[in-house]
Design a protein around this motif. Sequence first.
Motif, PDB file in Angstrom:
ATOM      1  N   SER A 209      55.754  54.824  45.312  1.00  0.00           N
ATOM      2  CA  SER A 209      55.281  55.220  46.147  1.00  0.00           C
ATOM      3  C   SER A 209      55.761  54.104  47.881  1.00  0.00           C
ATOM      4  CB  SER A 209      53.837  55.317  46.825  1.00  0.00           C
ATOM      5  OG  SER A 209      52.804  53.707  45.811  1.00  0.00           O
ATOM      6  N   ALA A 210      56.549  52.554  47.608  1.00  0.00           N
ATOM      7  CA  ALA A 210      55.777  52.219  47.593  1.00  0.00           C
ATOM      8  C   ALA A 210      57.686  51.909  48.059  1.00  0.00           C
ATOM      9  CB  ALA A 210      55.907  51.019  48.012  1.00  0.00           C
ATOM     10  N   ILE A 211      58.819  52.391  47.380  1.00  0.00           N
ATOM     11  CA  ILE A 211      60.448  52.492  48.020  1.00  0.00           C
ATOM     12  C   ILE A 211      60.678  53.500  47.992  1.00  0.00           C
ATOM     13  CG2 ILE A 211      60.017  50.345  46.445  1.00  0.00           C
ATOM     14  CD1 ILE A 211      61.039  52.070  43.980  1.00  0.00           C
ATOM     15  N   LYS A 212      62.424  53.067  48.352  1.00  0.00           N
ATOM     16  CA  LYS A 212      62.353  54.324  49.261  1.00  0.00           C
ATOM     17  C   LYS A 212      64.567  54.309  48.405  1.00  0.00           C
ATOM     18  CE  LYS A 212      64.433  52.595  53.058  1.00  0.00           C
ATOM     19  NZ  LYS A 212      65.537  52.387  53.306  1.00  0.00           N
ATOM     20  N   VAL A 213      65.055  55.258  48.374  1.00  0.00           N
ATOM     21  CA  VAL A 213      66.996  55.225  48.547  1.00  0.00           C
ATOM     22  C   VAL A 213      66.669  53.614  49.462  1.00  0.00           C
ATOM     23  CG1 VAL A 213      68.692  55.812  48.512  1.00  0.00           C
ATOM     24  CG2 VAL A 213      67.212  57.610  47.579  1.00  0.00           C
ATOM     25  N   GLY A 214      68.144  53.045  48.456  1.00  0.00           N
ATOM     26  CA  GLY A 214      68.195  51.858  49.623  1.00  0.00           C
ATOM     27  C   GLY A 214      68.513  50.474  48.789  1.00  0.00           C
ATOM     28  N   THR A 215      66.653  51.030  48.656  1.00  0.00           N
ATOM     29  CA  THR A 215      65.389  49.674  48.070  1.00  0.00           C
ATOM     30  C   THR A 215      66.503  48.109  47.463  1.00  0.00           C
ATOM     31  OG1 THR A 215      63.269  50.956  48.644  1.00  0.00           O
ATOM     32  CG2 THR A 215      63.584  48.193  47.260  1.00  0.00           C
ATOM     33  N   ALA A 216      66.944  47.385  47.911  1.00  0.00           N
ATOM     34  CA  ALA A 216      66.845  46.137  47.295  1.00  0.00           C
ATOM     35  C   ALA A 216      65.970  45.706  46.066  1.00  0.00           C
ATOM     36  CB  ALA A 216      67.392  44.641  47.727  1.00  0.00           C
ATOM     37  N   ILE A 217      67.303  45.849  44.632  1.00  0.00           N
ATOM     38  CA  ILE A 217      66.640  45.153  43.060  1.00  0.00           C
ATOM     39  C   ILE A 217      67.307  43.646  42.938  1.00  0.00           C
ATOM     40  CG2 ILE A 217      66.252  45.604  41.771  1.00  0.00           C
ATOM     41  CD1 ILE A 217      65.751  48.636  42.083  1.00  0.00           C
ATOM     42  N   GLU A 218      66.936  43.327  42.722  1.00  0.00           N
ATOM     43  CA  GLU A 218      67.329  41.918  42.151  1.00  0.00           C
ATOM     44  C   GLU A 218      66.915  41.979  40.177  1.00  0.00           C
ATOM     45  OE1 GLU A 218      68.082  37.226  42.049  1.00  0.00           O
ATOM     46  OE2 GLU A 218      66.663  37.840  43.367  1.00  0.00           O
ATOM     47  N   ILE A 219      68.179  41.486  39.608  1.00  0.00           N
ATOM     48  CA  ILE A 219      67.638  41.781  38.534  1.00  0.00           C
ATOM     49  C   ILE A 219      67.863  39.659  37.667  1.00  0.00           C
ATOM     50  CG2 ILE A 219      67.325  42.201  35.861  1.00  0.00           C
ATOM     51  CD1 ILE A 219      68.564  44.981  36.779  1.00  0.00           C
ATOM     52  N   ALA A 220      67.444  39.367  37.679  1.00  0.00           N
ATOM     53  CA  ALA A 220      67.551  37.784  37.091  1.00  0.00           C
ATOM     54  C   ALA A 220      67.074  37.450  35.753  1.00  0.00           C
ATOM     55  CB  ALA A 220      66.724  36.565  38.138  1.00  0.00           C
ATOM     56  N   PRO A 221      67.980  36.425  35.634  1.00  0.00           N
ATOM     57  CA  PRO A 221      68.320  37.017  33.757  1.00  0.00           C
ATOM     58  C   PRO A 221      66.975  36.638  33.241  1.00  0.00           C
ATOM     59  CG  PRO A 221      69.840  35.619  34.889  1.00  0.00           C
ATOM     60  CD  PRO A 221      69.452  36.086  35.667  1.00  0.00           C
TER      61      PRO A 221
END
Length: 221
Positions: A209-221
């Motif tokens: 409910s808080a995000i949309k298409v294009g929201t940035a996501i970082e996946i850190a080790p």
Amino acid sequence: MSIDSQNKRNFLIIALLISLVPVLYWQLNKIGLIPPANYFFTQSSQEKTIGRSPTPELLNYDRSLEQIISEPIDKSLTKILIDKSDYQLTLYYQDRAVKSYPVVLGKNPQGDKRQEGDFKTPEGMFKVRDLYPHPQWSKFIWLDYPNQESWRKHLAAKQQGEIPLSSTVGSEIGIHGVPKNGDRLIDEQSNWTWGCISLKNRDVDELYSAIKVGTAIEIAP
């Protein structure tokens, strides 16, 4: 057969072969064997990383987003950080960490994803490609894996002999919930997915409910 007829036949064969090249390229890209054409013409952009989880403990997990953010959420101001080492997903709003959720990862959680079938969760910077309800896992937040950097890592691993030349890059990586009555998978940190990030259903519903298409996501080790 006259020379003119032979030349005409050769021309038709060449024209047919040329017309088949885009079709063949599209098919090989579709199965994840070669990158899309724009990979060769677009420079990889260095996106600003979000950082690390603010604390090993879950932040505001006992509070709803409505309690934490009083005004209507502007979805263009949210970001997501997934810290694999802490099994944590943190939602950022206006560049401030506001809430963390417990997560689990692919069946082979250590290291970066390099190929389809390695059961690893990819690392790096991504964006939300799409998001939609899921019949088994409540919601599915689809990441833009493989992006240009994913392809670069995949091709480099092939060149260095780390993965077979016949391997494919993989796809369909996302953030989703758990099967019905599957919250224990999260509580027990049971890495059960093929490379996706999994949350409890109530948590993925709130995040959705808080995000949309294009929201940035970082996946850190």
